[in-house]
Design an enzyme around this catalytic site. Sequence first.
Site, short mmCIF file in Angstrom:
data_model
loop_
_atom_site.label_atom_id
_atom_site.label_comp_id
_atom_site.label_asym_id
_atom_site.label_seq_id
_atom_site.Cartn_x
_atom_site.Cartn_y
_atom_site.Cartn_z
N ALA A 65 0.87 -1.18 0.00
CA ALA A 65 0.00 0.00 0.00
C ALA A 65 0.91 1.23 0.00
CB ALA A 65 -0.88 -0.01 1.24
N GLY A 108 0.68 -5.12 0.84
CA GLY A 108 -0.47 -5.17 -0.07
C GLY A 108 -0.12 -5.77 -1.43
C1 HXC Z 1 5.04 4.39 -0.92
C2 HXC Z 1 7.01 3.45 -1.62
C3 HXC Z 1 6.62 2.19 -1.10
C4 HXC Z 1 5.35 2.10 -0.47
C5 HXC Z 1 8.58 1.99 -1.98
N1 HXC Z 1 8.21 3.27 -2.16
N2 HXC Z 1 7.62 1.31 -1.34
N3 HXC Z 1 6.21 4.52 -1.52
N4 HXC Z 1 4.61 3.23 -0.40
N5 HXC Z 1 4.90 0.95 0.03
C6 HXC Z 1 8.98 4.32 -2.80
C7 HXC Z 1 10.12 4.81 -1.94
O1 HXC Z 1 9.66 5.72 -0.99
C8 HXC Z 1 11.05 5.42 -2.94
O2 HXC Z 1 10.53 6.67 -3.29
C9 HXC Z 1 10.87 4.53 -4.16
O3 HXC Z 1 9.64 3.83 -3.96
C10 HXC Z 1 11.97 3.50 -4.28
O4 HXC Z 1 12.06 2.80 -3.06
P1 HXC Z 1 13.42 2.68 -2.21
O5 HXC Z 1 13.04 2.44 -0.80
O6 HXC Z 1 14.31 3.85 -2.46
O7 HXC Z 1 14.07 1.38 -2.86
P2 HXC Z 1 15.01 0.32 -2.16
O8 HXC Z 1 16.03 0.99 -1.31
O9 HXC Z 1 15.49 -0.57 -3.27
O10 HXC Z 1 14.07 -0.52 -1.17
C11 HXC Z 1 13.02 -1.29 -1.71
C12 HXC Z 1 12.08 -1.72 -0.58
C13 HXC Z 1 11.61 -0.49 0.22
C14 HXC Z 1 12.83 -2.70 0.36
C15 HXC Z 1 10.91 -2.47 -1.21
O11 HXC Z 1 11.11 0.47 -0.70
C16 HXC Z 1 10.52 -0.78 1.20
O12 HXC Z 1 10.75 -1.32 2.29
N6 HXC Z 1 9.28 -0.40 0.88
C17 HXC Z 1 8.14 -0.49 1.77
C18 HXC Z 1 7.65 -1.91 1.84
C19 HXC Z 1 6.47 -2.03 2.81
O13 HXC Z 1 6.62 -1.74 4.02
N7 HXC Z 1 5.32 -2.44 2.31
C20 HXC Z 1 4.15 -2.59 3.12
C21 HXC Z 1 3.37 -1.33 3.06
S1 HXC Z 1 1.99 -1.34 4.18
P3 HXC Z 1 11.47 7.98 -3.35
O14 HXC Z 1 10.50 9.10 -3.66
O15 HXC Z 1 12.16 8.11 -2.04
O16 HXC Z 1 12.42 7.71 -4.48
C22 HXC Z 1 0.84 -2.25 3.40
C23 HXC Z 1 -0.46 -2.39 4.13
C24 HXC Z 1 -1.27 -3.46 3.50
O17 HXC Z 1 1.01 -2.73 2.33
C25 HXC Z 1 -2.70 -3.13 3.62
C26 HXC Z 1 -3.47 -3.70 2.47
C27 HXC Z 1 -3.17 -3.13 1.14
#
Ligand code: HXC
Length: 258
Positions: A65, A108
């Site tokens: 998400a 998500g």
């Molecule tokens: C918003 C996101 C995002 C997310 C990545 N980005 N995941 N933006 N929401 N879930 C954005 C980053 O902010 C960044 O933007 C760009 O994408 C590239 O990501 P990086 O972090 O710079 O890449 P990297 O260092 O390679 O790391 C990749 C990653 C990391 C390990 C996947 O991005 C990460 O941990 N993402 C979050 C994963 C997460 O927690 N997902 C669960 C979300 S909660 P900028 O602008 O800085 O370049 C959820 C709730 C579920 O899903 C409910 C039901 C749907």
Amino acid sequence: NNYEMILVSQNANVGIIQLNRPAALNALCKQLTAEMVDALNKFDSNPNIGAIVLTGNNRAFAAGADIKQMGDRKLTDMLNDDVLDWTVGIRAIRKPIIAAVNGYALGGGCELAMLCDIIYAGEKAVFGQPEINIGTIPGAGGTQRLVKAVGKSKAMEICLSGKINLNAEQAHIAGLVSGVYPADKVVAKAIQTAKLISAQSMPIVALVKNSVNHSFEVPLESGLEYERRLFQLTFGTEDRREGMKAFIEKRKPKFANL
Ligand code: HXC
């Protein structure tokens, strides 16, 4: 089609949707999920489409998400404007959806893959439910469908550890995905299976999908009863008659979707 965050195409009778918000690793923001559900609905009602392939890009299927969109939200915001309503939209699709997963399928994104009917993974795919790291829990099936896919111990480990480390091979062994392929072959493989499905009788395909999904909802006895009724129902179709007739006459069936 004025989509900005997805790419939509067609290959023979297969509808293809590519999530296309690469700068945010296909984070599932409102606009992306709305476009995705809209495209799914259009394919679902298109008689020339038999099955749908959903994919992302090499780096990410979807990284979850959109955390930036959720960051400032209060409980009342979440109640008034359900950011997960897209999950209901996907569940309503009657045609099979095959997820072709490359790169990250997190939070998500992993749940989106599990909302699809078949998951194929590229060799570099990574699955995880890292919500716990940002102070929340999976909200679109992570604590429910994952248990059914990989069992309690592994689902607990994935959701409680928050680790982003379930690789394609492990996901395959655990039963989350049904096949692992080289990254550049996974979409083609999904399309191949989708074409196979598209060659079948569409009403029968919808009954199979419906019946398998029903198994998640009810106890075994009710599920078996439901399945038996749907099986009987197939005898109300022309395609069932044609399918059996063709077998007996040693020829390929010609399904008319009737
Ligand atoms: C918003 C996101 C995002 C997310 C990545 N980005 N995941 N933006 N929401 N879930 C954005 C980053 O902010 C960044 O933007 C760009 O994408 C590239 O990501 P990086 O972090 O710079 O890449 P990297 O260092 O390679 O790391 C990749 C990653 C990391 C390990 C996947 O991005 C990460 O941990 N993402 C979050 C994963 C997460 O927690 N997902 C669960 C979300 S909660 P900028 O602008 O800085 O370049 C959820 C709730 C579920 O899903 C409910 C039901 C749907």
